[in-house]
Design a protein around this motif. Structure first.
Motif, PDB file in Angstrom:
ATOM      1  N   PRO A  94       0.828  -1.213   0.000  1.00  0.00           N
ATOM      2  CA  PRO A  94       0.000   0.000   0.000  1.00  0.00           C
ATOM      3  C   PRO A  94       0.860   1.259   0.000  1.00  0.00           C
ATOM      4  O   PRO A  94       1.857   1.336   0.707  1.00  0.00           O
ATOM      5  CB  PRO A  94      -0.785  -0.103   1.309  1.00  0.00           C
ATOM      6  CG  PRO A  94      -0.665  -1.533   1.735  1.00  0.00           C
ATOM      7  CD  PRO A  94       0.645  -2.010   1.203  1.00  0.00           C
ATOM      8  N   ARG A  98      -2.731   5.925   0.102  1.00  0.00           N
ATOM      9  CA  ARG A  98      -3.900   5.094   0.364  1.00  0.00           C
ATOM     10  C   ARG A  98      -3.967   4.694   1.827  1.00  0.00           C
ATOM     11  O   ARG A  98      -5.030   4.543   2.388  1.00  0.00           O
ATOM     12  CB  ARG A  98      -3.838   3.837  -0.501  1.00  0.00           C
ATOM     13  CG  ARG A  98      -4.083   4.103  -1.963  1.00  0.00           C
ATOM     14  CD  ARG A  98      -3.607   2.946  -2.810  1.00  0.00           C
ATOM     15  NE  ARG A  98      -4.153   1.681  -2.332  1.00  0.00           N
ATOM     16  CZ  ARG A  98      -3.633   0.491  -2.628  1.00  0.00           C
ATOM     17  NH1 ARG A  98      -2.555   0.434  -3.369  1.00  0.00           N
ATOM     18  NH2 ARG A  98      -4.189  -0.613  -2.181  1.00  0.00           N
ATOM     19  N   ALA A  99      -2.801   4.508   2.434  1.00  0.00           N
ATOM     20  CA  ALA A  99      -2.794   3.996   3.805  1.00  0.00           C
ATOM     21  C   ALA A  99      -3.178   5.062   4.823  1.00  0.00           C
ATOM     22  O   ALA A  99      -3.584   4.741   5.930  1.00  0.00           O
ATOM     23  CB  ALA A  99      -1.412   3.447   4.142  1.00  0.00           C
ATOM     24  N   PRO A 101      -5.760   7.930   5.209  1.00  0.00           N
ATOM     25  CA  PRO A 101      -6.904   8.732   4.749  1.00  0.00           C
ATOM     26  C   PRO A 101      -6.763  10.184   5.177  1.00  0.00           C
ATOM     27  O   PRO A 101      -6.148  10.493   6.199  1.00  0.00           O
ATOM     28  CB  PRO A 101      -8.106   8.071   5.427  1.00  0.00           C
ATOM     29  CG  PRO A 101      -7.630   6.694   5.792  1.00  0.00           C
ATOM     30  CD  PRO A 101      -6.169   6.831   6.075  1.00  0.00           C
ATOM     31  N   PRO A 104      -9.015  11.007   9.209  1.00  0.00           N
ATOM     32  CA  PRO A 104      -9.185   9.847  10.076  1.00  0.00           C
ATOM     33  C   PRO A 104     -10.384  10.059  10.998  1.00  0.00           C
ATOM     34  O   PRO A 104     -10.515  11.103  11.629  1.00  0.00           O
ATOM     35  CB  PRO A 104      -7.877   9.803  10.867  1.00  0.00           C
ATOM     36  CG  PRO A 104      -6.901  10.612  10.071  1.00  0.00           C
ATOM     37  CD  PRO A 104      -7.714  11.667   9.395  1.00  0.00           C
ATOM     38  N   GLN A 144      -0.812  -4.779   5.587  1.00  0.00           N
ATOM     39  CA  GLN A 144      -1.819  -3.905   4.979  1.00  0.00           C
ATOM     40  C   GLN A 144      -2.843  -3.440   6.024  1.00  0.00           C
ATOM     41  O   GLN A 144      -3.259  -2.277   6.005  1.00  0.00           O
ATOM     42  CB  GLN A 144      -2.500  -4.637   3.824  1.00  0.00           C
ATOM     43  CG  GLN A 144      -1.569  -4.860   2.638  1.00  0.00           C
ATOM     44  CD  GLN A 144      -2.160  -5.786   1.590  1.00  0.00           C
ATOM     45  OE1 GLN A 144      -2.906  -6.709   1.908  1.00  0.00           O
ATOM     46  NE2 GLN A 144      -1.814  -5.558   0.339  1.00  0.00           N
ATOM     47  N   SER A 145      -3.215  -4.327   6.928  1.00  0.00           N
ATOM     48  CA  SER A 145      -4.143  -3.943   8.001  1.00  0.00           C
ATOM     49  C   SER A 145      -3.519  -2.896   8.909  1.00  0.00           C
ATOM     50  O   SER A 145      -4.163  -1.916   9.294  1.00  0.00           O
ATOM     51  CB  SER A 145      -4.537  -5.176   8.824  1.00  0.00           C
ATOM     52  OG  SER A 145      -5.254  -6.103   8.041  1.00  0.00           O
ATOM     53  N   ALA A 147      -1.119  -0.758   8.135  1.00  0.00           N
ATOM     54  CA  ALA A 147      -1.003   0.509   7.413  1.00  0.00           C
ATOM     55  C   ALA A 147      -2.332   1.248   7.397  1.00  0.00           C
ATOM     56  O   ALA A 147      -2.389   2.471   7.581  1.00  0.00           O
ATOM     57  CB  ALA A 147      -0.521   0.252   5.988  1.00  0.00           C
ATOM     58  N   GLU A 148      -3.424   0.505   7.209  1.00  0.00           N
ATOM     59  CA  GLU A 148      -4.746   1.129   7.203  1.00  0.00           C
ATOM     60  C   GLU A 148      -5.101   1.685   8.580  1.00  0.00           C
ATOM     61  O   GLU A 148      -5.576   2.824   8.711  1.00  0.00           O
ATOM     62  CB  GLU A 148      -5.797   0.103   6.773  1.00  0.00           C
ATOM     63  CG  GLU A 148      -7.216   0.660   6.746  1.00  0.00           C
ATOM     64  CD  GLU A 148      -8.242  -0.383   6.358  1.00  0.00           C
ATOM     65  OE1 GLU A 148      -9.448  -0.104   6.513  1.00  0.00           O
ATOM     66  OE2 GLU A 148      -7.851  -1.475   5.925  1.00  0.00           O
ATOM     67  N   LEU A 149      -4.838   0.905   9.612  1.00  0.00           N
ATOM     68  CA  LEU A 149      -5.147   1.348  10.975  1.00  0.00           C
ATOM     69  C   LEU A 149      -4.296   2.549  11.373  1.00  0.00           C
ATOM     70  O   LEU A 149      -4.769   3.461  12.069  1.00  0.00           O
ATOM     71  CB  LEU A 149      -4.928   0.196  11.961  1.00  0.00           C
ATOM     72  CG  LEU A 149      -5.932  -0.954  11.865  1.00  0.00           C
ATOM     73  CD1 LEU A 149      -5.445  -2.158  12.665  1.00  0.00           C
ATOM     74  CD2 LEU A 149      -7.306  -0.501  12.366  1.00  0.00           C
ATOM     75  N   GLY A 151      -3.380   4.872   9.524  1.00  0.00           N
ATOM     76  CA  GLY A 151      -3.961   6.057   8.910  1.00  0.00           C
ATOM     77  C   GLY A 151      -5.169   6.586   9.647  1.00  0.00           C
ATOM     78  O   GLY A 151      -5.599   7.722   9.410  1.00  0.00           O
ATOM     79  N   GLN A 152      -5.724   5.785  10.548  1.00  0.00           N
ATOM     80  CA  GLN A 152      -6.923   6.190  11.279  1.00  0.00           C
ATOM     81  C   GLN A 152      -6.648   6.453  12.757  1.00  0.00           C
ATOM     82  O   GLN A 152      -7.481   7.047  13.442  1.00  0.00           O
ATOM     83  CB  GLN A 152      -7.980   5.087  11.132  1.00  0.00           C
ATOM     84  CG  GLN A 152      -8.399   4.884   9.679  1.00  0.00           C
ATOM     85  CD  GLN A 152      -9.141   3.584   9.463  1.00  0.00           C
ATOM     86  OE1 GLN A 152      -9.063   2.680  10.284  1.00  0.00           O
ATOM     87  NE2 GLN A 152      -9.863   3.490   8.356  1.00  0.00           N
TER      88      GLN A 152
END
Length: 401
Positions: A94, A98-99, A101, A104, A144-145, A147-149, A151-152
């Motif tokens: 990612p 994208r990672a 947002p 957040p 990936q999880s 990286a997404e977390l 970002g939030q």
């Protein structure tokens, strides 16, 4: 070339080679995988071998019953074995665009940090037993999880997740490196370095540069190793002993590649003085806590420098102390010892050691270990034409076929 072959053809060949099965053995395994009715309709062994060669060359795509037989022989689901795209790493890395947002708005529980810490620790332990192929998919999905977390999340939770992301990316890079997929390894190590910078963690930034140097060692790029480790040590006063040790020993490998024994030994001696000062509780980079760590690096460097007798002496001291669970490392070290014995030359011991290394390669499938073994014939010199040389050549043929 492998890059021009269909994905399934590359996979069939690599899965067979990972198990050190010659094509004749592959034919036997396919027959074994068949039920009685199917077995009665299979062609002769020689025809089976010709089919295997055609499949691996991408000339013919396996149909029934060969798809099922291959899946049974390898123990891999048919859909995975014959998928169209060969994915050494499942999913793209990612990007931070994208990672992270723009706005957040999701609460991220701090407990998730502990959860992913335990996952990474478990992966480190499993790596010694499973090797890269079984772990990489899980590691990528979890990265990936994270990286997404990240970002939030906010505040310290975000920084901890970024540190974990750096750890997962570094581990994914190592798995790809061990699998011989250096282009993917380089991408993951770039992600490792970026995550470390995002976390603003000086220790992780230095370690990420050292990881990139380690890949450069495998690629034989002495200049890159020396430059990257110089950058890793540029703020040395603020680095923990472990971070320094990892960078110093990797720098020594760079000078070994550059044929400079004096600088190599000096760097390893310097690293040795810091080993007893390592007392941090970080989960990454703990290979340097293993017994004889610096001497393992020295033996490897001496092999690169052509100091074969000295390398063998060190391996003789190191290998008996290795824990039995470290199968892949033992296999790599045996291969390096065998190469040094071959060059001395000591054909009797070289053949004995190579045989042990090959048996461990059957269990681990390490591409790095295979590379050490494949290079061995070049070290054998004139004794390659002796009875022991022919025995060694025959053994190694199963590694390269």
């Amino acid at each position: 070339m492998a890059a021009d072959l269909p994905a399934w053809a590359v996979r069939l060949r690599e899965e067979r080679r990972n198990r050190l099965w010659p094509q004749r053995e592959m034919a036997r395994r396919l027959v074994e995988a068949a039920d009685e009715e199917t077995r009665n309709h299979l062609p002769t062994r020689e025809t089976m071998i010709r089919r295997i060669k055609a499949y691996e060359a991408g000339h013919n795509r396996p149909g029934d019953p060969y798809r099922v037989l291959y899946a049974r022989a390898f123990g891999i689901p048919e859909a995975e074995l014959f998928r169209e795209e060969r994915q050494v790493v499942t999913g793209a890395i990612p990007t931070f665009a994208r990672a992270f947002p723009a706005s957040p708005n999701r609460y991220v529980a701090p407990e998730l940090v502990d959860y992913f810490c335990l996952q990474l620790l478990s992966h480190y332990a499993a790596d010694a037993f499973l090797g890269p192929r079984h772990l990489i998919g899980t590691v990528v999905v979890q990265y990936q999880s994270i990286a997404e977390l990240a970002g939030q999340a906010k505040g310290e939770v975000q920084r901890e997740l970024l540190r974990l992301g750096a750890g997962f990316a570094a581990f994914a890079g190592w798995l790809c490196q061990d699998a011989g997929v250096t282009d993917q390894a380089a991408l993951w190590l770039n992600a490792n370095l970026e995550m470390a910078h995002r976390a603003q963690d000086a220790q992780l930034i230095s370690h990420a540069l050292t990881n990139k140097a380690m890949l450069a060692v495998d690629l034989g790029d002495a200049s890159a190793v020396i430059d990257l480790t110089a950058a890793a040590l540029s703020n040395r006063a603020g680095l923990m002993p472990k971070t320094q040790v990892l960078a110093l020993q990797q720098r020594a490998h760079g000078y070994a590649l550059a044929a400079d024994r004096t600088r190599c030994d000096a760097l390893l001696d310097e690293a040795a003085t810091l080993i007893d000062d390592i007392d941090d509780d970080h989960m990454w980079g703990n290979a340097c806590r293993t017994p004889n760590y610096v001497e393992i690096q020295r033996a490897t460097c001496y092999g690169r420098l052509g100091l074969n007798a000295d390398a063998v002496t060190l391996w003789d001291q190191i290998l008996p102390s290795m824990p039995a669970t470290a199968r892949r490392d033992i296999g790599v070290f045996l291969a390096r010892q065998g190469a040094a014995l071959a060059a001395i030359p000591d054909p009797e011991r070289a053949t004995e050691v190579a045989s042990k290394a090959i048996e461990l390669l059957r269990q681990t499938g390490s591409v790095r270990q295979r590379a050490e073994l494949i290079a061995m014939p070049a070290r054998m010199g004139a004794w390659v034409k002796t009875a022991k040389g022919r025995e060694m050549t025959e053994m190694l043929a199963n590694v390269t076929q």
